[in-house]
Design a protein around this motif. Structure first.
Motif, PDB file in Angstrom:
ATOM      1  N   TRP A 242      21.255 -32.936 -33.478  1.00 33.19           N
ATOM      2  CA  TRP A 242      21.024 -31.330 -33.477  1.00 33.19           C
ATOM      3  C   TRP A 242      19.303 -31.493 -33.196  1.00 33.19           C
ATOM      4  O   TRP A 242      18.387 -31.139 -32.021  1.00 33.19           O
ATOM      5  CB  TRP A 242      20.791 -30.612 -34.942  1.00 33.19           C
ATOM      6  CG  TRP A 242      22.553 -29.218 -34.972  1.00 33.19           C
ATOM      7  CD1 TRP A 242      23.026 -30.055 -35.254  1.00 33.19           C
ATOM      8  CD2 TRP A 242      22.510 -28.577 -34.242  1.00 33.19           C
ATOM      9  NE1 TRP A 242      24.206 -29.349 -35.000  1.00 33.19           N
ATOM     10  CE2 TRP A 242      23.805 -28.402 -34.204  1.00 33.19           C
ATOM     11  CE3 TRP A 242      21.665 -27.347 -33.464  1.00 33.19           C
ATOM     12  CZ2 TRP A 242      24.564 -27.414 -33.545  1.00 33.19           C
ATOM     13  CZ3 TRP A 242      22.597 -26.623 -33.033  1.00 33.19           C
ATOM     14  CH2 TRP A 242      23.864 -26.222 -32.848  1.00 33.19           C
TER      15      TRP A 242
ATOM     16  N   ARG B 154      24.908 -20.760 -26.594  1.00 32.75           N
ATOM     17  CA  ARG B 154      25.873 -21.995 -26.490  1.00 32.75           C
ATOM     18  C   ARG B 154      25.544 -23.055 -25.566  1.00 32.75           C
ATOM     19  O   ARG B 154      26.035 -23.887 -25.499  1.00 32.75           O
ATOM     20  CB  ARG B 154      27.393 -21.271 -26.347  1.00 32.75           C
ATOM     21  CG  ARG B 154      28.649 -22.283 -26.769  1.00 32.75           C
ATOM     22  CD  ARG B 154      29.923 -21.848 -27.122  1.00 32.75           C
ATOM     23  NE  ARG B 154      29.517 -20.849 -28.051  1.00 32.75           N
ATOM     24  CZ  ARG B 154      29.814 -19.759 -28.857  1.00 32.75           C
ATOM     25  NH1 ARG B 154      29.423 -19.404 -27.186  1.00 32.75           N
ATOM     26  NH2 ARG B 154      30.241 -19.558 -29.384  1.00 32.75           N
TER      27      ARG B 154
ATOM     28  N   CYS C  35      28.623 -23.195 -34.261  1.00 37.91           N
ATOM     29  CA  CYS C  35      29.111 -21.638 -33.066  1.00 37.91           C
ATOM     30  C   CYS C  35      30.162 -20.640 -34.350  1.00 37.91           C
ATOM     31  O   CYS C  35      30.057 -19.324 -33.695  1.00 37.91           O
ATOM     32  CB  CYS C  35      29.399 -22.075 -31.630  1.00 37.91           C
ATOM     33  SG  CYS C  35      28.186 -22.854 -31.343  1.00 37.91           S
TER      34      CYS C  35
ATOM     35  N   LEU D 243      23.191 -25.145 -26.359  1.00 36.95           N
ATOM     36  CA  LEU D 243      22.601 -25.792 -27.098  1.00 36.95           C
ATOM     37  C   LEU D 243      23.206 -27.261 -26.491  1.00 36.95           C
ATOM     38  O   LEU D 243      23.575 -28.356 -26.441  1.00 36.95           O
ATOM     39  CB  LEU D 243      23.572 -25.578 -28.633  1.00 36.95           C
ATOM     40  CG  LEU D 243      22.235 -24.168 -29.224  1.00 36.95           C
ATOM     41  CD1 LEU D 243      23.548 -23.761 -30.345  1.00 36.95           C
ATOM     42  CD2 LEU D 243      21.605 -25.519 -29.660  1.00 36.95           C
ATOM     43  N   THR D 244      24.767 -26.440 -25.645  1.00 35.32           N
ATOM     44  CA  THR D 244      25.558 -28.110 -24.792  1.00 35.32           C
ATOM     45  C   THR D 244      24.551 -28.344 -23.955  1.00 35.32           C
ATOM     46  O   THR D 244      24.746 -29.798 -23.250  1.00 35.32           O
ATOM     47  CB  THR D 244      26.453 -27.188 -24.001  1.00 35.32           C
ATOM     48  OG1 THR D 244      26.924 -26.138 -25.396  1.00 35.32           O
ATOM     49  CG2 THR D 244      27.169 -28.679 -23.438  1.00 35.32           C
TER      50      THR D 244
ATOM     51  N   ARG E 109      25.255 -31.926 -30.196  1.00 38.16           N
ATOM     52  CA  ARG E 109      27.016 -32.538 -30.456  1.00 38.16           C
ATOM     53  C   ARG E 109      27.253 -32.325 -32.221  1.00 38.16           C
ATOM     54  O   ARG E 109      27.968 -31.644 -32.164  1.00 38.16           O
ATOM     55  CB  ARG E 109      27.544 -34.215 -29.834  1.00 38.16           C
ATOM     56  CG  ARG E 109      26.564 -33.645 -28.331  1.00 38.16           C
ATOM     57  CD  ARG E 109      28.114 -32.560 -28.136  1.00 38.16           C
ATOM     58  NE  ARG E 109      27.815 -33.066 -26.415  1.00 38.16           N
ATOM     59  CZ  ARG E 109      27.164 -32.213 -25.837  1.00 38.16           C
ATOM     60  NH1 ARG E 109      25.730 -31.218 -26.172  1.00 38.16           N
ATOM     61  NH2 ARG E 109      26.678 -32.498 -24.368  1.00 38.16           N
TER      62      ARG E 109
ATOM     63  N   LEU F 248      28.735 -29.027 -33.511  1.00 39.49           N
ATOM     64  CA  LEU F 248      28.382 -27.475 -32.066  1.00 39.49           C
ATOM     65  C   LEU F 248      29.466 -26.995 -32.374  1.00 39.49           C
ATOM     66  O   LEU F 248      29.155 -25.813 -32.915  1.00 39.49           O
ATOM     67  CB  LEU F 248      28.304 -28.166 -30.964  1.00 39.49           C
ATOM     68  CG  LEU F 248      27.923 -26.798 -30.079  1.00 39.49           C
ATOM     69  CD1 LEU F 248      26.579 -26.337 -29.648  1.00 39.49           C
ATOM     70  CD2 LEU F 248      27.943 -27.755 -28.213  1.00 39.49           C
TER      71      LEU F 248
END
Length: 534
Positions: A531, A500, A477, A503-504, A509, A473
C-alpha cells in the motif's frame, strides 16, 4: 387430546414416514387451539415437511397452521422448564462460555501429577495462547459430556473415576485428569457461591428425569399436546430418556429412518452387546451364529458395515425404551413400514440396487455391479473449485428439470457439510439469472450461521485480528463494501468501482509496507506492490 404413549415407527424411506405423519396428524388431531410440536434435524427438512402438511386432499397447496417446528435441543430446555418450573436459571455456571473462563483461571493451578498431560501441553506458553485454546477445548469437552454423558459427570462428582453405562468401567490412567479437573471445578464453585441446586446441565437433566418419571410437572402449560420427532438421524441418550418418560403423559411419536428391515447389529464389533438388548427386529434367516469380521462382505453390504455405526447405535438405544406392544394396535399392526422387496434387482438403477441390498441385508454381489452408461442414478464430478462445483450442480439441475416436467424445485434438496463455504458461490451462480429466464431456478439457503449471513460480523472479525492480516487489496475492498463502514466514513458506494480500479493500477496488492510485512515473517518482497508502494 391424543392418547399418551411413546411410539417408534421404522421405515427405509423418508417419504414413507412423511406420508404416515400427514395421515396420523389428520386422524389424531390436537385440540383446535393446541400446538403440534415437531422436532427436526435441519431447517431444510422442516420446510419439506411443512409443505407436505400444507397440501390438501386434491394435492393443491394449503395452509399448515398451529405448528411449532424446531431443533431437539431447543425443545429439551423447554421440557426442563416444564418439569422443574422457573427455578432453572437462564445461565448456568457450567454453560460453555462461562466454563471456558473458569478453566482458563484454573489452568495455572494444576500442579498435581495427575495433570501431567495438561502441564506438558502448556510448556513454553509465553503469550498465554496455548492456555486460552486449551480452555476452549476443555470447555467444549465438558459441554459435550453434559449433553451426552451426564451419568459420567455425576459419578465423577461423587469422587469416583467410574464410567457408568460404558464398556470401559474405569477412566484410563492417562485420562484421570478429566474427573480430577471436574471435581476441582465443582469444589471451586462451591467455595465461591456455595452449593447450587443446578450448576450444570447434567444436574438439571438428572433432577428433571427423576421428576418426570414420578409424573411431576411444575408447568404443564409449557408442554404441547403431542411431540413428533421426524427424520432425526440420532438423538443423545439423555434426550431419548426424557422423551420416553414424557410418553406417560403426552403422545411422543418418533419416526426413524432405518435402512434395513432386519437386525443388523451383528455386522459390527459390538455385536454381542447390541444383540442382547435387541428385541424388535429379528435376525435375517440363514445368517451364521458367529460372523467373522474379515468376511462381513459375505453376509452384509459393505456400506452398511462401514458407514452405519451411528444409525445402528441409535436404533439399539431406541429399542431399549420401545414398548411396541402398547401402541401396535393404533396402526393396525404396521409399525415397520419397509418397502416390499424387488424380485429382479438387476432391472433397477444402480442406486436403487444398493438401497435394495442394504434393505434386505444382502451380501456384496459377485461380480461387482457396474454402472451402465445410460444410468445416471449415481454420478461423480471432479471440479477445481467450489465455484465450479456449483456451476456443475446448476447444469445438472437444469437438465433434470428439462427431462422430467413433473419434477418441481421443492422436490430437490442439496446437502453439504458446511453451507457457509458455498454461500457466496450459490448466490453468484444461481442468482445471476433473472426470474424470467427459462433457466432460472428458485433457491434458498438453510442452516446458515449468523456469522455467514451478516457482513458486519465478518468485517468486525477481520478488524479484531488486524495485526495478523496481510491487508490484501481484495480484503480491504470487501471491508469498503460493508454498508456500516461506508456510513461511518462517508464513502459513496457508487465511487467504489473507480476506487478499486485506481488502487489496482497503482499497484496495491498486499501488505502496508516492508516493516509490516517483516512482522509477518514475509520481509523478502520488501515494499514492492504494498500500500505504501501504491
Amino acid at each position: 387430546m391424543p392418547e399418551p404413549g411413546f411410539v417408534v415407527i421404522h421405515a427405509n424411506q423418508l417419504e414413507t414416514l412423511r406420508e404416515l405423519l400427514v395421515q396420523w396428524l389428520s386422524k389424531q388431531p390436537v385440540p383446535v387451539l393446541g400446538t403440534e410440536q415437531i422436532l427436526v434435524q435441519s431447517n431444510g427438512i422442516a420446510q419439506w415437511l411443512k409443505m407436505a402438511l400444507a397440501e390438501t386432499a386434491n394435492g393443491h397447496p394449503g395452509i399448515a397452521a398451529g405448528l411449532k417446528v424446531e431443533l431437539p435441543n431447543q425443545f429439551v430446555w423447554q421440557l426442563y422448564r416444564a418439569v422443574l418450573g422457573d427455578s432453572i436459571p437462564k445461565s448456568l455456571p457450567y454453560d460453555k462460555i462461562n466454563l471456558s473462563w473458569r478453566l482458563l483461571g484454573l489452568l495455572p493451578q494444576l500442579t498435581d501429577s495427575v495433570y501431567a498431560p495438561l502441564q506438558r501441553y502448556l510448556q513454553d506458553d509465553s503469550d498465554g495462547r496455548k492456555s486460552y485454546q486449551l480452555a476452549l477445548r476443555l470447555a467444549d469437552l465438558f459441554d459435550q459430556y453434559q449433553v451426552y454423558r451426564a451419568d459420567w459427570l455425576q459419578s465423577w462428582r461423587s469422587g469416583s473415576d467410574a464410567l457408568p453405562n460404558s464398556k470401559k468401567q474405569q477412566v484410563p490412567d492417562d485420562q484421570l485428569w478429566q474427573p480430577a479437573l471436574w471435581r476441582l471445578l465443582q469444589s471451586q464453585l462451591a467455595n465461591l457461591v456455595g452449593e447450587l441446586a443446578f450448576s450444570s446441565r447434567a444436574d438439571v437433566h438428572t433432577t428433571a428425569l427423576a421428576a418426570l418419571q414420578q409424573g411431576k410437572l411444575a408447568r404443564p402449560d409449557l408442554l404441547p399436546d403431542r411431540i413428533v420427532v421426524f427424520g432425526v438421524s440420532s438423538l443423545p441418550q439423555q434426550t431419548v430418556e426424557l422423551l420416553a418418560a414424557l410418553g406417560a403423559q403426552r403422545q411422543v411419536l418418533l419416526t426413524v429412518l432405518n435402512p434395513c428391515r432386519h437386525f443388523w447389529g451383528d455386522i459390527t464389533a459390538a455385536k454381542d452387546e447390541v444383540r442382547a438388548a435387541q428385541k424388535r427386529h429379528g435376525r435375517k434367516p440363514g445368517l451364521p451364529a458367529v460372523l467373522d469380521a474379515d468376511a462381513l462382505y459375505l453376509h452384509a453390504p459393505v456400506l452398511l458395515a462401514s458407514l452405519g455405526k451411528q444409525g445402528r447405535d441409535y436404533i439399539s438405544l431406541l429399542d431399549a425404551f420401545d414398548q411396541s406392544g402398547q401402541y401396535r394396535h393404533w396402526f393396525n399392526g404396521r409399525i415397520d413400514l419397509f418397502s416390499e422387496p424387488v424380485e429382479d434387482v438387476s432391472s433397477l438403477p444402480l442406486l436403487a440396487q444398493l438401497q435394495q441390498d442394504i434393505l434386505e441385508l444382502n451380501p456384496t454381489p459377485q461380480p461387482v455391479r457396474q454402472l451402465a452408461a445410460s444410468d445416471n442414478s449415481i454420478s461423480f464430478h471432479i471440479a477445481h473449485s467450489r465455484q465450479r462445483e456449483v456451476e456443475i450442480l446448476q447444469d445438472n439441475l437444469i437438465a433434470a428439470f428439462a427431462n422430467d416436467p413433473s419434477l418441481k424445485p421443492r422436490d430437490v434438496i442439496i446437502m453439504t457439510p458446511d453451507i457457509s463455504l458455498y454461500q457466496s458461490h450459490v448466490h453468484a451462480v444461481f442468482g445471476r439469472l433473472a426470474a424470467d429466464d427459462a433457466r432460472f431456478l428458485p433457491y434458498s439457503l438453510a442452516d446458515q450461521s449468523l456469522r455467514g449471513s451478516q457482513p458486519l460480523m465478518l468485517a468486525l472479525e477481520y478488524l479484531l485480528d488486524l495485526p495478523a492480516q496481510r491487508f490484501s487489496l481484495t480484503e480491504v475492498c470487501d471491508l469498503l463494501d460493508v454498508p456500516a463502514i461506508q456510513r461511518r466514513f462517508g464513502i459513496n458506494p457508487t465511487a467504489l468501482p473507480q476506487l478499486r480500479l485506481w488502487l489496482t493500477e497503482a499497484g496495491a496488492r498486499w501488505g502496508l509496507d516492508a516493516q509490516q510485512r517483516a512482522s509477518l515473517d514475509l520481509a523478502a518482497p520488501g515494499s514492492s506492490y504494498s500500500w505504501m508502494f501504491a
